[in-house]
Design a protein around this motif. Sequence first.
Motif, PDB file in Angstrom:
ATOM      1  N   HIS A 222       0.758  -1.179   0.078  1.00 29.11           N
ATOM      2  CA  HIS A 222      -0.080   0.051  -0.143  1.00 29.11           C
ATOM      3  C   HIS A 222       0.880   1.187  -0.021  1.00 29.11           C
ATOM      4  O   HIS A 222       1.930   1.255   0.710  1.00 29.11           O
ATOM      5  CB  HIS A 222      -0.903   0.158   1.051  1.00 29.11           C
ATOM      6  N   ALA A 223       0.583   2.246  -0.669  1.00 29.50           N
ATOM      7  CA  ALA A 223       1.128   3.636  -0.914  1.00 29.50           C
ATOM      8  C   ALA A 223       1.127   4.038   0.301  1.00 29.50           C
ATOM      9  O   ALA A 223       2.129   5.113   0.573  1.00 29.50           O
ATOM     10  CB  ALA A 223       0.589   4.497  -1.955  1.00 29.50           C
ATOM     11  N   SER A 224       0.466   3.902   1.423  1.00 29.71           N
ATOM     12  CA  SER A 224       0.504   4.643   2.824  1.00 29.71           C
ATOM     13  C   SER A 224       1.659   4.221   3.662  1.00 29.71           C
ATOM     14  O   SER A 224       1.957   4.865   4.649  1.00 29.71           O
ATOM     15  CB  SER A 224      -0.951   4.486   3.466  1.00 29.71           C
ATOM     16  N   THR A 232      10.877   1.591  -7.749  1.00 35.10           N
ATOM     17  CA  THR A 232      10.925   2.887  -8.208  1.00 35.10           C
ATOM     18  C   THR A 232      12.235   3.685  -7.990  1.00 35.10           C
ATOM     19  O   THR A 232      12.737   4.395  -8.343  1.00 35.10           O
ATOM     20  CB  THR A 232       9.688   3.578  -8.176  1.00 35.10           C
ATOM     21  N   SER A 309       8.412   2.123 -16.511  1.00 33.41           N
ATOM     22  CA  SER A 309       7.167   1.518 -15.882  1.00 33.41           C
ATOM     23  C   SER A 309       7.336   1.075 -14.457  1.00 33.41           C
ATOM     24  O   SER A 309       8.337   0.870 -14.082  1.00 33.41           O
ATOM     25  CB  SER A 309       7.077   0.019 -16.714  1.00 33.41           C
ATOM     26  N   SER A 311       4.035   1.069 -11.146  1.00 31.97           N
ATOM     27  CA  SER A 311       3.068   0.507 -10.536  1.00 31.97           C
ATOM     28  C   SER A 311       1.770   0.914 -11.488  1.00 31.97           C
ATOM     29  O   SER A 311       2.020   1.791 -12.289  1.00 31.97           O
ATOM     30  CB  SER A 311       2.771   1.236  -9.132  1.00 31.97           C
ATOM     31  N   ALA A 313      -1.097   1.625 -10.386  1.00 34.30           N
ATOM     32  CA  ALA A 313      -2.039   2.513  -9.673  1.00 34.30           C
ATOM     33  C   ALA A 313      -1.195   3.520  -9.048  1.00 34.30           C
ATOM     34  O   ALA A 313      -0.156   3.163  -8.340  1.00 34.30           O
ATOM     35  CB  ALA A 313      -2.952   1.786  -8.952  1.00 34.30           C
ATOM     36  N   LEU A 314      -1.850   4.744  -8.676  1.00 34.11           N
ATOM     37  CA  LEU A 314      -1.439   5.825  -8.037  1.00 34.11           C
ATOM     38  C   LEU A 314      -0.957   5.287  -6.313  1.00 34.11           C
ATOM     39  O   LEU A 314      -0.172   5.875  -5.699  1.00 34.11           O
ATOM     40  CB  LEU A 314      -2.042   6.903  -7.962  1.00 34.11           C
ATOM     41  N   ASN A 315      -1.980   4.285  -5.985  1.00 39.90           N
ATOM     42  CA  ASN A 315      -1.947   4.052  -4.377  1.00 39.90           C
ATOM     43  C   ASN A 315      -1.391   2.809  -4.257  1.00 39.90           C
ATOM     44  O   ASN A 315      -1.435   2.213  -3.185  1.00 39.90           O
ATOM     45  CB  ASN A 315      -3.376   4.315  -3.660  1.00 39.90           C
TER      46      ASN A 315
END
Length: 452
Positions: A222-224, A232, A309, A311, A313-315
């Motif tokens: 999760h991006a949180s 990346t 390239s 993820s 999705a942004l989150n």
Amino acid sequence: MATWGATDERPTAADGEGRAVAKLQALIRIPTVSDRDPERVDTAAFEAFGRELERQFPLLHTLDRTTVAEHGLLVHWPGTSAERPVVLMAHLDVVPVEGEWQHPAFGGDVVDGAIWGRGTLDDKGQLVAVCEAVETLLAAGFTPAQDVWLSFGCTEEVSGSGASDAVAELTARGVRPWFVLDEGGAVAHQAFPGVSTPVGVIGVTEKGVTSLELRAEGRGGHASTPARRGPTARIARAITRLDASAMPSRLPEPTVELFRRMAPHAPLPLRALMANAARLAPVLARALVAAGPEAAAMTRTTFAVTTLSGSPALNVVAQTARAGVNIRVMVGDTVADAVEHVRASVGDEHVHLDMIEGNEPSPVSPRDEAFELLEATITAVFPDAVPAPYVMMAATDSRFFTEICERVYRFAPFRMTKAQREAIHSYDEHLGVEDFLDGIRWYRRLIEGLPA
């Protein structure tokens, strides 16, 4: 502003020059965009191109023809002798359209003396110039002194099998060309800072094309709750490290000769330096690096990060991040040298290097009778230009022909400004009408001048 658009009045004059321009317009309007994925290729466009080519050049299509790689074409024009056959090359596929164009990319419009559209310079302009030269010579009942082969590729822009299939066909027929001439080079204006004289640069070799993919992997999540040095971040650091590094610069022999020939036309402060390029090569190489990317690329292997390239999705934290690196390997370097440079520059064992393709630089072709014929033809049609050898920085289909021929040259007989050269694979690609017509005359003179 004079314009010949898709629906406006076109050059339909009885003279051959107007017809030749109209032929190029018709073929520019067919979007023969190639792709590495065959499923994404518009085969109908390539088939339409083949039909239109036959319609525009009926006499050429009475010669012996062989289809290669589905949409490529190999044409045999028998000469008085088959002892020293010649291969004239071009390709009919183009790259996708990007950017904001002044005129429609597939419109083929003629505006203020120039033909606009994708492929005018790369490479339908050259293909049509070759065809028109052959068509008009056939109409005049001319027979060349040597066999002439036309090889028109359909996968050049994606490094496909078109050229290698043509080589296989020629090999099966026992054809060993005296020389091969493909795209690359030009009558280049603004070729070097301070030099106003155009240079008719003939590629006697070309850089090798190698592509790598940098790949970093991790847990994702999760991006949180991101972790430090995820995929990346590692790829980003690898890119900046590679961008900050460079392989050593130097001048190969063809470049030394190029500057020796340009020296009399250079500003006084540069004249002695260029005239003594062999002795002062390290100094001149440093000067070229400082002169900008086009000049710097003449001196060393280059690395360009072209695709990214991560993820989906942004989150979501990426589990895998990738960066594509396009490498142009300088004559004198090897693919192994370039790969090791990337590995050492990145300096991260968690970034993997995957080889996509690897091609060594082409052998350097001799400057003998065949090269002198090209020089003489340049001088005859472009008397203000200085003919000279050079190292082709891009890749052409002709690199595959080095398997069967030691004299492989790259020259497009068109005047090109710096802005035009920058438009290749970019936006606003265009070719001057008079420059296109000069190209046709150049090919006619070359064919007529083949020695017995």
